[in-house]
Design an enzyme around this catalytic site. Sequence first.
Site, PDB file in Angstrom:
ATOM      1  N   SER A 103      -4.732   8.724   2.086  1.00 13.74           N
ATOM      2  CA  SER A 103      -3.978   9.909   2.489  1.00 13.74           C
ATOM      3  C   SER A 103      -4.173  10.251   3.968  1.00 13.74           C
ATOM      4  O   SER A 103      -3.692   9.550   4.837  1.00 13.74           O
ATOM      5  CB  SER A 103      -4.377  11.080   1.582  1.00 13.74           C
ATOM      6  OG  SER A 103      -3.493  12.158   1.712  1.00 13.74           O
ATOM      7  N   ASP A 112      -0.421   2.345  15.542  1.00 15.05           N
ATOM      8  CA  ASP A 112       0.963   2.261  16.032  1.00 15.05           C
ATOM      9  C   ASP A 112       1.093   2.593  17.516  1.00 15.05           C
ATOM     10  O   ASP A 112       2.013   2.120  18.181  1.00 15.05           O
ATOM     11  CB  ASP A 112       1.869   3.201  15.228  1.00 15.05           C
ATOM     12  CG  ASP A 112       2.059   2.728  13.791  1.00 15.05           C
ATOM     13  OD1 ASP A 112       1.745   1.558  13.512  1.00 15.05           O
ATOM     14  OD2 ASP A 112       2.508   3.528  12.951  1.00 15.05           O
ATOM     15  N   LYS A 157      -2.106   5.764  -0.700  1.00 13.82           N
ATOM     16  CA  LYS A 157      -1.511   6.992  -1.244  1.00 13.82           C
ATOM     17  C   LYS A 157      -0.778   7.711  -0.119  1.00 13.82           C
ATOM     18  O   LYS A 157      -1.388   8.371   0.710  1.00 13.82           O
ATOM     19  CB  LYS A 157      -2.550   7.911  -1.869  1.00 13.82           C
ATOM     20  CG  LYS A 157      -1.904   9.126  -2.561  1.00 13.82           C
ATOM     21  CD  LYS A 157      -2.938  10.057  -3.151  1.00 13.82           C
ATOM     22  CE  LYS A 157      -2.265  11.195  -3.910  1.00 13.82           C
ATOM     23  NZ  LYS A 157      -1.386  12.039  -3.074  1.00 13.82           N
TER      24      LYS A 157
END
Length: 758
Positions: free
Chosen positions: A513, A524, A539
């Site tokens: 999460s 990224d 998740k």
Amino acid sequence: MKNCIRLKLGSILLFVSILCGFFASEVFALEPDITKEENKHLFSMQEDTEFVALSNLVINLLERRHYSHLKPDNNLSEQIFLDYFKILDRNKYYFLASDIEAFEIYRYQLDDLIKRGDIGFAFHVFNLFVKRIQERVKYAKKILKKENPFDYTLDEEINTDREDSPWAKSKEKLDELWRKRVKNKLLSYQLMEESFENGKEDDEKKIKDHKLFSMGTPKERVCKYYDRLIDQFLEYEKIDILELFLTTVSKIYDPHSTYMSPKTLEDFNISMKLSLEGIGAMLQYTEGYTKVVRIIPGGPASKDGRLKAGDRIIAVAQAGEEPIDVIEMPLKKTVDMIRGKSKTTVILTIIDGDKGFGSKPKIIDIVRGKVSLEESEASGKIKLFTEAVTDDVNSQKVLKQYRIGIIDLPSFYMDFAGKKTDPENYKSTSRDIKVILKEMEVLRIDGLILNLRGNGGGSLEEAVKTAGLFFPENPIVQVSYSKYKRPRVLRDDDGKTYYDGPLVVMVNQMSASASEIVAGAIQDSGRGIIVGDISTHGKGTVQTVSYLDKFFKNSSRFKDFKPGALKFTIQKFYRINGGSTQKKGITPDITFNSYTEALELGEKHLDHVMAWDKIKPARIDWHNKEMTKIFTEIKSKHQKRLTLNPEFTELYKDIKEYTKTIKDKIISLNKKKRLRERKENKEKGEKRKKLLHLKDDQDDEDEKKKDEKIKIEPAMDENDDLYMRETLRIIVDLIDINKQSAKKPSNKRKKAFHTMYD
């Protein structure tokens, strides 16, 4: 105003559709081979208009408000049909193939029936299930009446996982399955008793003091287990059966959606409070066992250190009382027994996740307590990494020292109440890490490791703020509220960077999460290197709890009815690059093989998991274009080290063997073979601890943490596991490469306006 009107109109239409369900309701009268006397546990749905309304409401809410907007149809009906039998009898020890065939008329009609509030199917099947349990227990006791019912010198085996096996086609075949099942259970109890009778270890003496083995012979204990098995299902009330069925329906939408009866809702509300008293473990029901999914940081189990993710709990006892076998027991009943007041003791009998089903059960006594927020706080330390290098000038060996900061972050926390009452001075992850980073800046660290291993998530707001500490203003994550709506981009917009040096983030399969949001944003943007297991947990969804009493409060007909609540998924997370964190999780730049992969702890292993998908990438403001080149060089150095490191060679060899062992659910019913396997498994377990450089017990340094915020200690000491040792070498490589790049003006990092594409 328009949105408010729409919401009210939607609620009115939803309740009208519920009322319509009253007049359309029918109950199928299919009762395959069930006499009137045996049907005494079956409740008539025609008399319970509140349950008709509740069933209709749940399916309507799921259809209209669940993220996927899945429409009930024949495919969904068939899945409900199959899953309801599965949730009752996962290992196919009770129902016969003919039982399933007798209910075939329902296979493609359940979607229409539930819409009308008709769930007679659930009660018919449950009633037959109870009958089959009674038959099986009667057969088991018949076997146990014999003086010596089994020959343990025979080379027989039993499959402990029959989920994918066919339903038994005859009573005779089911009898044979049960003969082996009873034989295995009796052998397990016999070996456990012999082990403790002959044991000399301190732990075993401690367990004897709890009088766990004073309640009878192994044969008597097995009989007691089967008596409790019948009792637990005969104690079911109508709302329990309804919960079982509506949860089956909900979980087809995704594994985190579930219906909660009033009792389960009460337990859920308790579990959400910080003052929850228990052992601090996240549990899951799988394959008939209560499985430990995660140990909550700061809880009694975490401090004790013996219980771990992957272990299966097979019995629970209170101090001074006999253990209760919890195999095939509903999860909430097991949780009720484990939970209790602070300073009381609960005793768990477990199958060690590292050793497999054939291993000797292990008994752990844990003193219950509260999960302390302080124990889940971020903590910092500095490792002094010393390396011998060759001086370029005189070609002599010199010692080079690096100061590596490490921040351990067990969860993403925030004191929500404190933020409201004292917004300038409240507890939160990002605020605590800022303090640690300032102290590390004074101590002049060369690089930083952010350790998110085992971090199960927490506050989304804190995840965004924490990621933003490591680069200027930038998008962090995209949140989608529906596949039909444009996602919202959450960003760090304070424009400040609190640490801009070399950064490595450690993750594993238990990082979920919020952890995945932070790791994904750093990856990224090219801000740092992610290292860890083959993937994180995966998740990437958010659930909400809808309290259903609001739909009934204006009806005098239902004024005393307590409908419980529905938990369902409403949001999905997407990375800056557009890829979801759901199911796939985050794939580290540098991966380690680990034992956790064999334990099937990730989201991808759950039934009906929501799919991975992709949306449009977010336009980002800051990106390090040089990181791709850096990755290539660092990976090359890392692979070379692993090839030359005998510890990793031995570790990876053992992981392959362990994976094969843990997936083999066939265990021997030959006593000598079983004892030999247990001895081998124990030796292998000790070997694995040494390979990973794991200690038997966790250090109790709570007082030191309070007195000393930043500890300085040598690297590669007893506190560093094998993965941390290699990560320290990885960040040293990153530090050296960054220093070399800094000498070349053309290669300096620049703030860039950039859009990410795969």
